[in-house]
Design an enzyme around this catalytic site. Structure first.
Site, short mmCIF file in Angstrom:
data_model
loop_
_atom_site.label_atom_id
_atom_site.label_comp_id
_atom_site.label_asym_id
_atom_site.label_seq_id
_atom_site.Cartn_x
_atom_site.Cartn_y
_atom_site.Cartn_z
N GLY A 3 -48.68 23.35 25.78
CA GLY A 3 -49.84 24.07 25.25
C GLY A 3 -49.54 25.47 24.76
CB CYS B 50 -43.77 38.02 16.98
SG CYS B 50 -44.36 37.82 18.68
CG HIS C 49 -43.74 37.83 22.59
ND1 HIS C 49 -43.33 38.91 21.81
CD2 HIS C 49 -43.71 38.27 23.88
CE1 HIS C 49 -43.05 39.94 22.60
NE2 HIS C 49 -43.29 39.58 23.87
CB THR D 294 -50.96 28.50 20.64
OG1 THR D 294 -51.49 29.55 21.46
CG2 THR D 294 -51.58 27.17 21.05
CG HIS E 255 -52.16 32.22 29.91
ND1 HIS E 255 -53.08 32.43 28.90
CD2 HIS E 255 -51.13 31.57 29.33
CE1 HIS E 255 -52.62 31.90 27.77
NE2 HIS E 255 -51.44 31.37 28.00
CG ASN F 297 -49.92 27.25 28.62
OD1 ASN F 297 -50.02 26.67 29.69
ND2 ASN F 297 -50.94 27.89 28.06
CG HIS G 76 -48.00 34.54 26.53
ND1 HIS G 76 -47.33 34.08 25.41
CD2 HIS G 76 -49.02 33.69 26.74
CE1 HIS G 76 -47.92 32.98 24.98
NE2 HIS G 76 -48.95 32.71 25.76
CG HIS H 212 -39.74 37.85 20.22
ND1 HIS H 212 -41.04 37.57 19.83
CD2 HIS H 212 -39.06 36.68 20.07
CE1 HIS H 212 -41.13 36.31 19.47
NE2 HIS H 212 -39.94 35.74 19.60
CB CYS I 170 -43.32 41.69 18.24
SG CYS I 170 -42.01 40.88 19.19
P1 5GP Z 1 -50.51 30.13 24.71
O1 5GP Z 1 -51.42 29.14 24.03
O2 5GP Z 1 -49.29 30.41 23.86
O3 5GP Z 1 -50.19 29.81 26.13
O4 5GP Z 1 -51.34 31.47 24.80
C1 5GP Z 1 -51.58 32.30 23.70
C2 5GP Z 1 -52.77 33.16 24.03
O5 5GP Z 1 -52.77 34.28 23.15
C3 5GP Z 1 -54.09 32.43 23.84
O6 5GP Z 1 -54.80 32.43 25.07
C4 5GP Z 1 -54.80 33.25 22.75
O7 5GP Z 1 -56.18 33.36 22.96
C5 5GP Z 1 -54.10 34.60 22.84
N1 5GP Z 1 -54.04 35.34 21.59
C6 5GP Z 1 -53.72 34.87 20.36
N2 5GP Z 1 -53.75 35.85 19.44
C7 5GP Z 1 -54.09 36.99 20.11
C8 5GP Z 1 -54.30 38.35 19.71
O8 5GP Z 1 -54.17 38.73 18.54
N3 5GP Z 1 -54.64 39.24 20.69
C9 5GP Z 1 -54.80 38.86 21.99
N4 5GP Z 1 -55.15 39.82 22.87
N5 5GP Z 1 -54.61 37.60 22.41
C10 5GP Z 1 -54.27 36.67 21.48
ZN ZN Z 2 -42.70 38.79 19.85
#
Ligand code: 5GP
Ligand code: ZN
Length: 112
Positions: A91, A3, A96, A93, A100, A85, A98, A45, A6
């Protein structure tokens, strides 16, 4: 566990850490969608919102409180958006949990 978040929490992958305590941390998103785009997440996690709601709902208070705190600090009266998301249709991706935090421009609704 493979991850990315993580690994960032463990210091195995470098990232700009904006805030950290024993439970949560905040980093800059690598692909910012607004002038300010931060990720607020638990150190531990949890795959998604459902899992954290089931296993550690008190963490959600800390995560959203940090979002409110930083959002007000950064954006003041202009306002900001905090979103989670969840799953493919939501949405998500990175699996873990989080939040925004987006700020610094007029965000559109509906999000598309
Ligand atoms: P999700 O699409 O799951 O809501 O958001 C994942 C977010 O993680 C995306 O906005 C993407 O740009 C960000 N992200 C993906 N890989 C990394 C990384 O290695 N470092 C950081 N700081 N952000 C990441
Ligand atoms: Zn994780």
């Amino acid at each position: 566990m493979d991850c990315i978040l993580c690994k960032i929490a463990a210091g195995e992958i470098k990232s700009e850490i904006i805030y950290q305590d024993q439970d949560i941390f905040v980093i800059k998103d690598i692909n910012p969608q607004a002038p300010t785009h931060l990720l607020i997440l638990p150190v531990e996690h949890y795959a998604n919102l459902g899992e954290v709601a089931d296993k550690a709902p008190e963490l959600l208070t800390a995560l959203f409180a940090k979002g409110a705190d930083l959002g007000r600090q950064i954006a003041g009266e202009r306002g900001f958006r905090v979103v989670i998301n969840t799953g493919p249709d939501g949405g998500q991706t990175v699996d873990h949990l989080h939040l925004h935090l987006l700020a610094g421009r007029e965000l559109q609704w509906p999000p598309g």
